[in-house]
Design a protein around this motif. Structure first.
Motif, PDB file in Angstrom:
ATOM      1  N   LYS A   4       0.854  -1.170   0.000  1.00 22.91           N
ATOM      2  CA  LYS A   4       0.000   0.000   0.000  1.00 22.91           C
ATOM      3  C   LYS A   4       0.900   1.233   0.000  1.00 22.91           C
ATOM      4  N   ARG A  29      -3.365   9.395  -3.549  1.00 22.36           N
ATOM      5  CA  ARG A  29      -2.453   8.441  -2.904  1.00 22.36           C
ATOM      6  C   ARG A  29      -1.211   8.208  -3.765  1.00 22.36           C
ATOM      7  N   SER A 137       3.965  -0.380  -5.496  1.00 25.69           N
ATOM      8  CA  SER A 137       2.881   0.068  -4.616  1.00 25.69           C
ATOM      9  C   SER A 137       1.670   0.434  -5.473  1.00 25.69           C
ATOM     10  N   ALA A 139      -2.173   2.040  -5.450  1.00 26.04           N
ATOM     11  CA  ALA A 139      -3.142   2.855  -4.709  1.00 26.04           C
ATOM     12  C   ALA A 139      -4.536   2.532  -5.217  1.00 26.04           C
ATOM     13  N   TRP A 150      -9.442   5.750   6.793  1.00 26.41           N
ATOM     14  CA  TRP A 150      -8.472   6.594   6.084  1.00 26.41           C
ATOM     15  C   TRP A 150      -8.525   8.020   6.621  1.00 26.41           C
TER      16      TRP A 150
END
Length: 352
Positions: A4, A29, A137, A139, A150
């Protein structure tokens, strides 16, 4: 291993990897994780940075990129090379360049690849190679049940505390829009007195404002979220807002999209146009998604249709125009922006 964005950021203090791939449909993100890599690079003395950008149908100069990997830096011992892939697909030539880099990463280069679109179909040998020598990663879109968590985490990161009801209230207000949530939290930092925020305080500090809500309606339309468009417009109407008060921003955004569509249609430099219009990096994928749904002439037609909505809202319909509630006309216009299948609702407006 797929991380993440928050996990990737937490690992940066232990040192930079040779390569990073940060991708996904959640632009905030992606942007913030990429910014964290850039900040870590600066903190470790990497001041030199090169950017290779894929814009529309125009690919990066892969030969120049490969040559850059192998050329020693003229100004610093290490440098950051960025590859921006809005579509998440480097193609055959780009894949070969990335695979060659990952086979023997130069000691003086950190590669950062960002992508605005991502799914299992986007990955391949090139992304697997980045995963072997660095970090990948993704998002993914924050799901409705994940949004309160969040928001709570982001509040804590900004030194704020809020009870469960306050967090839920903010989650319902932003309706899945992380950028809107981030903006509201930044506003709370300025307005809060430092005590824990309860639901009543949240309501008073995050009071509805048509100027901000129309931004979110347009964001929803450009992102193709028809349900959000209808819900937000219904909410604004129930709160007593007037169509003319919203149309200024709607028309402005449609005019920007029409201009961007013309640039794309003639094969121009969309990235340069984004920069000239001061459109933030985090917002650019949203514009690109909207542009893919409609050809350039249709955006001009949308601008004309917005003029019709304005006339209807002021009771100045032209002879032969269908009488219509201006709120309904505005909803039909924005639904058509969000979803081409909704164009049938605008048949009388002759949007081609």
């Amino acid at each position: 291993m797929e991380l993440k964005p928050e996990q990737l950021v937490a690992q940066l203090d232990s040192g930079l990897q040779p390569a990073y791939l940060i991708a996904g449909p959640e632009p905030l993100r992606v942007l913030e994780a990429a910014d964290a890599v850039r900040a870590a690079a600066r903190a470790q003395g990497i001041a030199e940075r090169e950017v290779f950008d894929a814009e529309g149908s125009r690919e990066p100069d892969w030969d120049a990129m490969q040559a850059s990997f192998r050329a020693p830096s003229l100004f610093a011992s290490r440098r950051l090379v960025e590859l921006r892939l809005p579509t998440g697909k480097p193609g055959k030539d780009g894949s070969a360049v990335i695979l060659d880099f990952c086979a023997d990463p130069p000691a003086d280069v950190v590669l950062l690849v960002t992508a605005g679109e991502w799914s299992k179909k986007h990955g391949g040998k090139w992304s697997e190679a980045i995963g072997r020598v660095g970090r990948v990663s993704v998002a993914w879109t924050v799901k409705p049940h994940e949004l309160p968590g969040w928001i709570e985490q982001r509040l804590r990161s900004r030194g704020l505390r809020a009870d469960r009801d306050a967090v839920q209230q903010l989650a319902e207000r932003v309706d899945g829009n992380l950028l809107a949530a981030a903006q509201e939290i930044d506003k709370l930092v300025l307005l809060s007195d430092g005590s824990s925020i309860d639901a009543a305080t949240m309501e008073s500090l995050v009071a509805d404002a048509a100027r901000f809500d129309v931004f979110r309606v347009m964001d929803a339309a450009m992102n193709g979220h028809t349900g959000q468009v209808s819900r937000m417009l219904a909410g604004l109407r129930a709160e007593g807002e007037a169509v003319p008060a919203l149309l200024g921003m709607v028309v402005k955004e449609l005019q920007v999209l029409a201009a961007l569509a013309r640039v794309t249609a003639r094969g121009g430099n969309l990235g340069a146009e984004f920069k000239a219009r001061r459109i933030w990096d985090s917002k650019q994928p949203m514009y690109q998604r909207a542009l893919k749904r409609h050809p350039a002439p249709r955006w001009d037609a949308f601008v004309s249709q917005a003029g019709r909505v304005d006339r209807l809202s002021k009771g100045r319909g032209r002879p032969g125009e269908e009488p219509m509630d201006p709120w309904l006309a505005l909803e039909r216009l924005l639904l058509a922006v969000a979803e081409p299948r909704a164009l049938r609702l605008l048949a009388r407006a002759r949007v081609a």
